[in-house]
Motif scaffolding. Sequence first.
Motif, short mmCIF file in Angstrom:
data_model
loop_
_atom_site.label_atom_id
_atom_site.label_comp_id
_atom_site.label_asym_id
_atom_site.label_seq_id
_atom_site.Cartn_x
_atom_site.Cartn_y
_atom_site.Cartn_z
N ASN A 77 -7.89 -0.86 -0.31
CA ASN A 77 -8.91 -0.59 -1.32
C ASN A 77 -8.75 0.86 -1.77
O ASN A 77 -9.46 1.76 -1.31
N GLY A 78 -7.77 1.10 -2.63
CA GLY A 78 -7.44 2.46 -3.06
C GLY A 78 -6.63 3.16 -1.97
O GLY A 78 -6.49 2.66 -0.84
N TYR A 187 -0.58 10.60 -6.72
CA TYR A 187 -0.31 11.14 -8.08
C TYR A 187 1.17 11.10 -8.43
O TYR A 187 1.58 11.69 -9.43
N LYS A 216 -4.90 6.78 -10.31
CA LYS A 216 -4.69 8.00 -11.12
C LYS A 216 -3.70 7.77 -12.25
O LYS A 216 -4.02 8.00 -13.41
N ARG A 224 -10.04 -0.25 -7.48
CA ARG A 224 -9.95 -0.09 -6.02
C ARG A 224 -8.77 -0.87 -5.44
O ARG A 224 -8.92 -1.66 -4.50
C1 PLP Z 1 -4.80 13.07 -2.95
C2 PLP Z 1 -5.69 11.89 -3.06
N1 PLP Z 1 -5.54 10.88 -2.19
C3 PLP Z 1 -6.31 9.79 -2.25
C4 PLP Z 1 -7.30 9.67 -3.19
C5 PLP Z 1 -8.13 8.42 -3.20
O1 PLP Z 1 -7.84 7.70 -4.36
P1 PLP Z 1 -8.09 6.14 -4.51
O2 PLP Z 1 -8.75 5.66 -3.28
O3 PLP Z 1 -8.92 5.99 -5.73
O4 PLP Z 1 -6.72 5.56 -4.68
C6 PLP Z 1 -7.53 10.70 -4.10
C7 PLP Z 1 -8.61 10.61 -5.08
O5 PLP Z 1 -9.00 11.56 -5.71
C8 PLP Z 1 -6.69 11.84 -4.03
O6 PLP Z 1 -6.87 12.86 -4.85
#
Ligand code: PLP
Length: 377
Positions: A77-78, A187, A216, A224
Amino acid sequence: MKFPHNDIISLLDERLELNLAESTNRDLVLGEIWDEAFGAGLKALTLEYGTSQGSSLLRELIAKKLQVEKDQIVITNGSAFGIFLSMLCLCEIGDEVLTVQPNFPPTMDLITGLGFKRKLLKLSFEEAYRLDEGELFQSISERTKLIILVYPLNPTGTVHSLQKIERISNRLSTEYPDCKLLIDETYRESTYGKNRVIPTAAGIKDNIITIASLSKCHGTPGLRIGWLHSSDGNLIREIGIAKMNTVISNSVLDEYVAVQILRREPEIFQARRIHAQQGLELTKQWVEVNDPFIEWNEPLAGALCCIKLKENKFNLRQVDAFYQLAKQSGIQLANGEWFGESKRFFRLGFGYMEIDKLKQSLKRLTTILQETAAEKV
Ligand SMILES: Cc1ncc(COP(=O)(O)O)c(C=O)c1O
């Protein structure tokens, strides 16, 4: 409370008109990828549980892009959940997790939130947030079970070379064979224009885990959907079990949309990368014009960068006045303190807003810089 309050939560809960705080590329609207086949697939979708490892088709598409095996991937989930599951599965109470500072706040806070010992390696603006391998190894001990490096780094857009990651991984496997290296590639594919995408660390060494997501680079953080890769089959199994015991599975609706996004990835990336390049160019010009007040390290990837308010123009009260005035003018900024930096720094996201709004925000921010620097408080 297990997790400390961090004002980064305001990014979710308060949204100002001019959002320079956001780290994602342009939001994707479902209409951009909607066609007849998409609608038909959606209508026929059975809203059952997903699988513990995640949709087979989705893993296949991710595996193809990373050039790894689909069985080595778990859908999460992300990226955030990939970090959580890795810590949970690899560490016991008394173990250490080492990561860098500044960093995405939940990565740092999760370590103590889960009851592990946190070690933070401070990276500095003056050294362009470069990671010194010698210093990293001085911070590792027999109790360090997980090292988390972020590539490119939030909030700075700094990138290490893949060779450096490989060297660290090699040295770890001989000196600390029980320690895994997690590379947060959230990223990685957020680049500018036609710049080359930095290579993934997935699959290059057995002690490396990589995580990433659609949040991103694709502009779909609300979906998610993320993924974790490891070539350690036992770890992948354990992570799947931990996922089943916490969230059971991903949402099949999210997984369906994620497949459609990955199938249209070239167009989605192209639009966002051109947009981020325009945003970066505008930001570069803005930094030049405001040279008396601010400085930065130009980012190498990620639609974000860190801006420093110069010491000779802003004392700490003027720094506070700067944030206050920005907020009053409807501009949302990400305070450096959220990331473990000083408040003299703020994160500026240049790939999120429409270009006209970005221009408008930067223009307003120039006036605010001039006004607060002139104010003697
Ligand atoms: C470096 C980094 N890792 C992980 C995440 C988590 O992102 P997500 O769970 O939306 O994929 C972020 C979110 O800002 C992030 O900046």
